[in-house]
Design a protein around this motif. Structure first.
Motif, PDB file in Angstrom:
ATOM      1  N   ALA A   1       0.909  -1.065  -0.037  1.00  0.00           N
ATOM      2  CA  ALA A   1       0.026  -0.013   0.104  1.00  0.00           C
ATOM      3  C   ALA A   1       0.858   1.159  -0.137  1.00  0.00           C
ATOM      4  O   ALA A   1       1.849   1.157   0.386  1.00  0.00           O
ATOM      5  CB  ALA A   1      -1.061   0.078   1.185  1.00  0.00           C
ATOM      6  N   CYS A   2       0.248   2.399  -0.544  1.00  0.00           N
ATOM      7  CA  CYS A   2       0.867   3.567  -0.431  1.00  0.00           C
ATOM      8  C   CYS A   2       0.250   4.606   0.306  1.00  0.00           C
ATOM      9  O   CYS A   2      -0.985   4.786   0.115  1.00  0.00           O
ATOM     10  CB  CYS A   2       1.345   4.223  -1.810  1.00  0.00           C
ATOM     11  SG  CYS A   2       2.654   3.220  -2.841  1.00  0.00           S
ATOM     12  N   VAL A   3       0.900   5.425   1.167  1.00  0.00           N
ATOM     13  CA  VAL A   3       0.245   6.678   1.895  1.00  0.00           C
ATOM     14  C   VAL A   3       1.090   7.583   1.428  1.00  0.00           C
ATOM     15  O   VAL A   3       2.384   7.690   1.995  1.00  0.00           O
ATOM     16  CB  VAL A   3       0.313   6.358   3.401  1.00  0.00           C
ATOM     17  CG1 VAL A   3      -0.318   7.458   3.858  1.00  0.00           C
ATOM     18  CG2 VAL A   3      -0.627   4.995   3.509  1.00  0.00           C
ATOM     19  N   CYS A   4       0.842   8.559   0.571  1.00  0.00           N
ATOM     20  CA  CYS A   4       1.691   9.548   0.021  1.00  0.00           C
ATOM     21  C   CYS A   4       1.733  10.742   0.895  1.00  0.00           C
ATOM     22  O   CYS A   4       1.095  10.741   2.159  1.00  0.00           O
ATOM     23  CB  CYS A   4       1.222   9.828  -1.339  1.00  0.00           C
ATOM     24  SG  CYS A   4       1.277   8.316  -2.400  1.00  0.00           S
ATOM     25  N   THR A   5       2.748  11.763   0.270  1.00  0.00           N
ATOM     26  CA  THR A   5       3.056  12.988   0.971  1.00  0.00           C
ATOM     27  C   THR A   5       1.844  13.732   1.617  1.00  0.00           C
ATOM     28  O   THR A   5       0.763  13.849   0.984  1.00  0.00           O
ATOM     29  CB  THR A   5       3.842  13.814   0.321  1.00  0.00           C
ATOM     30  OG1 THR A   5       4.390  15.055   1.199  1.00  0.00           O
ATOM     31  CG2 THR A   5       3.295  14.487  -1.159  1.00  0.00           C
ATOM     32  N   ARG A   6       1.969  14.002   3.221  1.00  0.00           N
ATOM     33  CA  ARG A   6       1.065  15.023   3.529  1.00  0.00           C
ATOM     34  C   ARG A   6      -0.327  14.273   3.865  1.00  0.00           C
ATOM     35  O   ARG A   6      -1.287  15.052   4.085  1.00  0.00           O
ATOM     36  CB  ARG A   6       0.892  16.359   2.919  1.00  0.00           C
ATOM     37  CG  ARG A   6       2.103  17.159   2.807  1.00  0.00           C
ATOM     38  CD  ARG A   6       1.804  18.448   2.370  1.00  0.00           C
ATOM     39  NE  ARG A   6       3.453  18.926   2.214  1.00  0.00           N
ATOM     40  CZ  ARG A   6       3.726  20.112   2.182  1.00  0.00           C
ATOM     41  NH1 ARG A   6       2.752  21.162   2.142  1.00  0.00           N
ATOM     42  NH2 ARG A   6       4.918  20.665   1.855  1.00  0.00           N
ATOM     43  N   ALA A   7      -0.489  13.063   3.495  1.00  0.00           N
ATOM     44  CA  ALA A   7      -1.843  12.425   3.720  1.00  0.00           C
ATOM     45  C   ALA A   7      -1.973  12.371   5.328  1.00  0.00           C
ATOM     46  O   ALA A   7      -1.067  12.259   5.966  1.00  0.00           O
ATOM     47  CB  ALA A   7      -1.756  10.992   3.021  1.00  0.00           C
ATOM     48  N   VAL A   8      -3.149  12.510   5.628  1.00  0.00           N
ATOM     49  CA  VAL A   8      -3.522  12.322   7.237  1.00  0.00           C
ATOM     50  C   VAL A   8      -4.556  11.391   7.351  1.00  0.00           C
ATOM     51  O   VAL A   8      -5.720  11.468   6.776  1.00  0.00           O
ATOM     52  CB  VAL A   8      -3.974  13.865   7.909  1.00  0.00           C
ATOM     53  CG1 VAL A   8      -4.296  13.601   9.212  1.00  0.00           C
ATOM     54  CG2 VAL A   8      -2.928  14.940   7.510  1.00  0.00           C
ATOM     55  N   LEU A   9      -4.294  10.231   8.138  1.00  0.00           N
ATOM     56  CA  LEU A   9      -5.235   9.220   8.453  1.00  0.00           C
ATOM     57  C   LEU A   9      -5.887   9.282  10.122  1.00  0.00           C
ATOM     58  O   LEU A   9      -5.063   9.529  10.827  1.00  0.00           O
ATOM     59  CB  LEU A   9      -4.619   7.905   8.276  1.00  0.00           C
ATOM     60  CG  LEU A   9      -4.591   7.342   6.879  1.00  0.00           C
ATOM     61  CD1 LEU A   9      -3.882   8.251   5.741  1.00  0.00           C
ATOM     62  CD2 LEU A   9      -3.825   6.024   6.784  1.00  0.00           C
ATOM     63  N   GLY A  10      -7.115   9.162  10.300  1.00  0.00           N
ATOM     64  CA  GLY A  10      -7.418   9.228  11.444  1.00  0.00           C
ATOM     65  C   GLY A  10      -7.199   7.674  12.258  1.00  0.00           C
ATOM     66  O   GLY A  10      -6.348   7.121  11.593  1.00  0.00           O
ATOM     67  N   ARG A  11      -7.829   7.554  13.351  1.00  0.00           N
ATOM     68  CA  ARG A  11      -7.666   6.398  13.971  1.00  0.00           C
ATOM     69  C   ARG A  11      -8.207   4.967  13.476  1.00  0.00           C
ATOM     70  O   ARG A  11      -9.293   5.139  12.767  1.00  0.00           O
ATOM     71  CB  ARG A  11      -8.165   6.298  15.637  1.00  0.00           C
ATOM     72  CG  ARG A  11      -7.508   7.559  16.485  1.00  0.00           C
ATOM     73  CD  ARG A  11      -8.437   7.476  17.560  1.00  0.00           C
ATOM     74  NE  ARG A  11      -9.595   7.858  17.148  1.00  0.00           N
ATOM     75  CZ  ARG A  11     -10.765   7.506  18.107  1.00  0.00           C
ATOM     76  NH1 ARG A  11     -10.843   6.884  19.048  1.00  0.00           N
ATOM     77  NH2 ARG A  11     -12.051   7.879  17.463  1.00  0.00           N
ATOM     78  N   ALA A  12      -7.650   3.904  13.582  1.00  0.00           N
ATOM     79  CA  ALA A  12      -8.319   2.514  13.280  1.00  0.00           C
ATOM     80  C   ALA A  12      -8.694   2.673  11.722  1.00  0.00           C
ATOM     81  O   ALA A  12      -9.411   2.095  11.466  1.00  0.00           O
ATOM     82  CB  ALA A  12      -9.390   2.052  14.138  1.00  0.00           C
ATOM     83  N   CYS A  13      -7.941   3.136  10.932  1.00  0.00           N
ATOM     84  CA  CYS A  13      -8.035   3.257   9.368  1.00  0.00           C
ATOM     85  C   CYS A  13      -7.500   1.903   8.953  1.00  0.00           C
ATOM     86  O   CYS A  13      -6.299   1.484   9.248  1.00  0.00           O
ATOM     87  CB  CYS A  13      -7.367   4.342   8.747  1.00  0.00           C
ATOM     88  SG  CYS A  13      -8.383   5.869   9.208  1.00  0.00           S
ATOM     89  N   ILE A  14      -7.951   1.478   7.850  1.00  0.00           N
ATOM     90  CA  ILE A  14      -7.267   0.252   7.007  1.00  0.00           C
ATOM     91  C   ILE A  14      -7.025   0.650   5.730  1.00  0.00           C
ATOM     92  O   ILE A  14      -7.920   1.400   4.993  1.00  0.00           O
ATOM     93  CB  ILE A  14      -8.132  -0.851   6.968  1.00  0.00           C
ATOM     94  CG1 ILE A  14      -8.460  -1.519   8.350  1.00  0.00           C
ATOM     95  CG2 ILE A  14      -7.443  -2.184   6.111  1.00  0.00           C
ATOM     96  CD1 ILE A  14      -9.351  -2.748   8.256  1.00  0.00           C
ATOM     97  N   VAL A  15      -5.593   0.763   5.277  1.00  0.00           N
ATOM     98  CA  VAL A  15      -5.181   0.848   3.810  1.00  0.00           C
ATOM     99  C   VAL A  15      -4.818  -0.475   3.391  1.00  0.00           C
ATOM    100  O   VAL A  15      -3.700  -0.971   3.629  1.00  0.00           O
ATOM    101  CB  VAL A  15      -3.976   1.797   3.558  1.00  0.00           C
ATOM    102  CG1 VAL A  15      -3.983   2.108   2.184  1.00  0.00           C
ATOM    103  CG2 VAL A  15      -4.526   3.439   4.204  1.00  0.00           C
TER     104      VAL A  15
END
Ligand code: COA
Length: 222
Positions: A122-136
């Motif tokens: 999986a890719c989480v790219c620049t300046r992405a913001v994820l909350g709690r308990a997310c699934i990518v």
């Protein structure tokens, strides 16, 4: 001793099996599983499984909770349930683990909420913001400056283009594509393979190319 941190896992089905594959690579060893299904089977030989809240409470009475981490392995469109169980386990004094598969890419300036799970490639790219308990999920992409609320699930191979915002507990199905700057409301479901070209209201279920609202009843909270 192994030097690995003990982790307990709520859930024992597909998501738990996927996470168990890289516990050791992430510095954890499974100490126990919990599941509400009385027929559930532990995904790892020799690691006990306890059933429901009574099973959890019995385990908790005997545990040194200050040393134990947890992860909630509840996937699909069950983001609200994942958040409720997260609150239960965190409230019991266990520490939420954030799990990133060794093959995943997470930009140095991305922010992952506690309890999030970033799976194989999986890719989480620049300046992405994820909350709690997310699934990518496997091979999904969360591109630059996306914002995901708590409990969001991005399904296998799904693509969020840049600056997409996804509300709490929404679920983006496998292989879906969400175009830049789109907003997806809380509790919405995007069907597998959909191409989302317009904003999606909270609780809506959308499918197809381009994605349109389906006849399926809106989810609770909508
Ligand atoms: C969109 C979705 C949520 C609908 O679920 P549902 O309400 O249970 O829908 P059903 O399976 O009863 O199907 C209802 C109709 O929608 C169609 N349909 C279902 N999913 C569809 C999709 N992704 N795209 C287009 N049409 C779809 C079905 O063919 C059916 O059509 P019909 O009435 O003409 O026979 C679901 O099918 C889906 O895509 N979920 C994502 C699953 C996924 O990606 N999982 C990843 C696991 S980690």
């Amino acid at each position: 001793m192994s030097g690995l941190t003990p982790i307990v896992v709520w859930g024992s089905k597909g998501q738990a099996k996927v996470l168990a594959e890289f516990f050791d690579a992430s510095g954890f060893r499974a100490a126990a599983f919990f599941d509400n299904d009385p027929d559930a089977v532990s995904p790892i030989d020799g690691v006990p499984i306890h059933i429901g809240a009574p099973g959890f409470e019995r385990w908790l009475r005997a545990a040194d909770r200050s040393t134990v981490s947890f992860v909630v392995a509840v996937g699909g469109d069950r983001g609200r349930e994942r958040l409720e169980i997260y609150e239960l386990l965190a409230g019991a004094g266990l520490a939420p683990a954030t799990l990133v598969h060794p093959t995943a890419f997470v930009a140095r300036d991305a922010l992952l909420g506690t309890g999030s799970q970033i799976l194989v490639r999986a890719c989480v790219c620049t300046r992405a913001v994820l909350g709690r308990a997310c699934i990518v999920n496997t091979a999904a992409t969360v591109d630059h400056e996306c914002e995901l609320g708590d409990g969001v699930h991005i399904g296998p191979g799904a693509t969020l283009a840049g600056c997409v915002r996804v509300g709490e507990a929404a679920f983006i199905g496998a292989g879906a594509v969400v175009l830049p700057r789109i907003r997806i409301g809380a509790d919405a479901v995007v069907g597998a393979g959909a191409v989302v070209t317009r904003d999606v209201e909270s609780g809506w279920v959308v499918t197809g190319v381009p994605a349109v609202r389906t006849a399926r009843a809106a989810r609770s909270g909508a």
